[in-house]
Enzyme design. Structure first.
Site, PDB file in Angstrom:
ATOM      1  N   ASP A  53      38.027  58.397  23.748  1.00  0.00           N
ATOM      2  CA  ASP A  53      37.204  57.865  24.837  1.00  0.00           C
ATOM      3  C   ASP A  53      36.044  58.845  24.969  1.00  0.00           C
ATOM      4  O   ASP A  53      36.238  59.985  25.378  1.00  0.00           O
ATOM      5  CB  ASP A  53      38.064  57.801  26.110  1.00  0.00           C
ATOM      6  CG  ASP A  53      37.273  57.345  27.338  1.00  0.00           C
ATOM      7  OD1 ASP A  53      36.030  57.291  27.269  1.00  0.00           O
ATOM      8  OD2 ASP A  53      37.926  57.065  28.364  1.00  0.00           O
ATOM      9  N   TYR A 113      44.039  67.042  34.162  1.00  0.00           N
ATOM     10  CA  TYR A 113      43.763  65.643  33.850  1.00  0.00           C
ATOM     11  C   TYR A 113      42.433  65.481  33.129  1.00  0.00           C
ATOM     12  O   TYR A 113      41.393  65.858  33.618  1.00  0.00           O
ATOM     13  CB  TYR A 113      43.741  64.762  35.110  1.00  0.00           C
ATOM     14  CG  TYR A 113      43.506  63.328  34.699  1.00  0.00           C
ATOM     15  CD1 TYR A 113      44.551  62.576  34.182  1.00  0.00           C
ATOM     16  CD2 TYR A 113      42.243  62.759  34.733  1.00  0.00           C
ATOM     17  CE1 TYR A 113      44.350  61.286  33.733  1.00  0.00           C
ATOM     18  CE2 TYR A 113      42.023  61.463  34.288  1.00  0.00           C
ATOM     19  CZ  TYR A 113      43.084  60.742  33.789  1.00  0.00           C
ATOM     20  OH  TYR A 113      42.871  59.474  33.331  1.00  0.00           O
ATOM     21  N   LYS A 130      44.264  59.702  30.145  1.00  0.00           N
ATOM     22  CA  LYS A 130      45.534  59.416  29.464  1.00  0.00           C
ATOM     23  C   LYS A 130      45.316  59.349  27.962  1.00  0.00           C
ATOM     24  O   LYS A 130      44.241  58.972  27.509  1.00  0.00           O
ATOM     25  CB  LYS A 130      46.063  58.057  29.926  1.00  0.00           C
ATOM     26  CG  LYS A 130      47.090  58.143  31.033  1.00  0.00           C
ATOM     27  CD  LYS A 130      48.475  58.510  30.532  1.00  0.00           C
ATOM     28  CE  LYS A 130      49.471  58.415  31.674  1.00  0.00           C
ATOM     29  NZ  LYS A 130      50.505  59.412  31.623  1.00  0.00           N
TER      30      LYS A 130
HETATM   31  P1  13P Z   1      41.200  56.189  30.560  1.00  0.00           P
HETATM   32  O1  13P Z   1      42.270  57.204  30.215  1.00  0.00           O
HETATM   33  O2  13P Z   1      41.334  54.946  29.767  1.00  0.00           O
HETATM   34  O3  13P Z   1      39.842  56.818  30.478  1.00  0.00           O
HETATM   35  O4  13P Z   1      41.427  55.719  32.073  1.00  0.00           O
HETATM   36  C1  13P Z   1      41.365  56.673  33.077  1.00  0.00           C
HETATM   37  C2  13P Z   1      41.674  56.142  34.423  1.00  0.00           C
HETATM   38  O5  13P Z   1      41.953  56.895  35.309  1.00  0.00           O
HETATM   39  C3  13P Z   1      41.610  54.692  34.669  1.00  0.00           C
HETATM   40  O6  13P Z   1      41.978  54.332  35.952  1.00  0.00           O
HETATM   41 MG    MG Z   2      37.949  56.503  30.296  1.00  0.00          MG
HETATM   42 MG    MG Z   3      41.166  54.672  27.705  1.00  0.00          MG
END
Ligand code: 13P
Ligand code: MG
Ligand code: MG
Ligand code: 13P
Length: 370
Positions: free
Chosen positions: A11, A233, A236
């Protein structure tokens, strides 16, 4: 000569928010990989996305963990990040956790699923790309595909599958791995992989003495743990997988059938909620409802001498409408729990946690219970 199929993803900026990938990022990635193909580094490639994750699907002859391939992916993500920054895309460079590349992309933030294998006469291969979840989300479908006769009829009726498969399971907390035979050790394996936030299926192998070489994987799943890498954080670790199909392996339809049930996975909204995973077309892989619900796309190819004939957008099919409908019903049911578990993840698993701050504020107001 063996062929290597590599999926490397990151990402590097969402458009808008965390919902999807801007077409300019796809364009710059295509340009970069097309140069590498002209130079002979890659045999073939396809660039796509699932939600806000930019996905590089590549074939080459250089094996797994190859420095030049990983460096190509890193440079591609770096260039895409520059565009993301210039457009002010959301979380530009989110998954690039280090400033410089040093030989291998593992541990730098992006997710990797690679396998090197001897091509069969016809080699159907499916790339599964997920957003808003974690690697353990693949445990249930991969188990069903390779070990559950109620999913994969071939385990019962095709002599070339009847012996079953071998699962390579990683304990991502202890950084250890174990190989387990299906169906012989099925109950022990389920004791592990049912705990999907800790034990993840990393690879699947054929058994010794079968149609396919027992030392070449038939499926591989990315297992990078972003929050462990970064210690805080940073998004994810939305996972990807590559699965080979047919002649000695589950049929294409048996592989896809593993996703016909929208099971609950972790990682929705702020990486902190459980929700159903919804199989969708690439066009529908935009995470809008509460940043979700979590999605999976399936991109199919026929591989011949490394050439990727495709893509075929395999969940772009009314055959999965019922699964999607079910996923939406379950999403709605889960959403009604608001901030309550089990929609919200247990405290230890949440990616954003405000509890320490709340506890700090209430310090002094907590009294002993008589
Ligand atoms: P991503 O990990 O896909 O960037 O999403 C992060 C998030 O907090 C979406 O609510
Ligand atoms: Mg994202
Ligand atoms: Mg993502
Ligand atoms: P193969 O044994 O050639 O994989 O064919 C099985 C099949 O396609 C059944 O649906």
């Amino acid at each position: 000569m063996k062929t290597t199929f590599s999926i490397i993803k990151a990402d590097v900026g969402g458009f808008p928010g965390h919902s999807s990938v801007h077409e300019k990022l796809i364009e710059v990635a295509e340009k970069n990989l097309s140069e590498a193909k002209n130079e002979g580094l890659l045999i073939d490639f396809h660039v796509t996305h699932c939600g806000d994750d930019l996905e590089l699907l590549m074939t080459h002859h250089r094996g797994e963990n190859n420095e030049e391939i990983h460096s190509l992916a890193w440079n591609t993500f770096t260039k895409a990040t520059e565009i993301a920054k210039s457009l002010g895309l959301y979380g530009a460079g989110q998954d690039l956790l280090k400033d410089a590349f040093s030989g291998n992309i593992r541990g730098l933030g992006p997710g990797v699923a690679e396998m090197e294998f001897t091509e069969r006469k016809s080699e159907p291969l499916i790339a599964f790309l997920m957003d808003k979840t974690e690697p353990g989300a693949f445990n249930l479908p991969i188990f069903k595909i390779f070990a559950d006769p109620f999913n994969t009829a071939g385990l019962v009726i095709d002599p070339s599958l009847h012996a079953g498969f071998k699962l390579e399971i990683w304990d991502i907390l202890e950084h250890k791995k174990v190989f387990m035979d299906m169906p012989e050790e099925m109950y022990d394996a389920l004791a592990l992989i049912g705990a999907k936030s800790r034990f993840v299926i990393k690879r699947v192998y054929p058994k010794e003495g079968g149609k396919l070489p027992a030392d070449e994987p038939v499926a591989v799943i990315s297992t990078e743990k972003l929050y462990q890498i970064a210690g805080e954080y940073v998004g994810k670790d939305d996972p990807v997988a590559a699965v080979r199909a047919q002649s000695g392996l589950p049929a294409l339809g048996e592989v896809l059938e593993g996703f016909a049930f929208p099971h609950l996975v972790s990682g929705w909204m702020r990486g902190s909620h459980n929700g159903p995973i919804m199989p969708v077309s690439v066009k529908q892989a935009r995470c809008t409802r509460f940043d979700g619900p979590p999605r999976v796309v399936a991109v199919g190819f026929q591989i011949k001498d490394g050439k990727m004939t495709g893509p075929a957008d395999l969940f772009d099919d009314p055959g999965f409408d019922y699964t999607r409908q079910k996923a939406i019903e379950v999403a709605d049911y889960m959403r009604r729990h608001g901030p309550f578990e089990p929609h919200r993840l247990p405290l230890a698993d949440m990616e954003y946690t405000t509890l320490p701050k709340v506890m700090e504020k209430l310090k002094g107001r907590f009294k002993d219970i008589e």
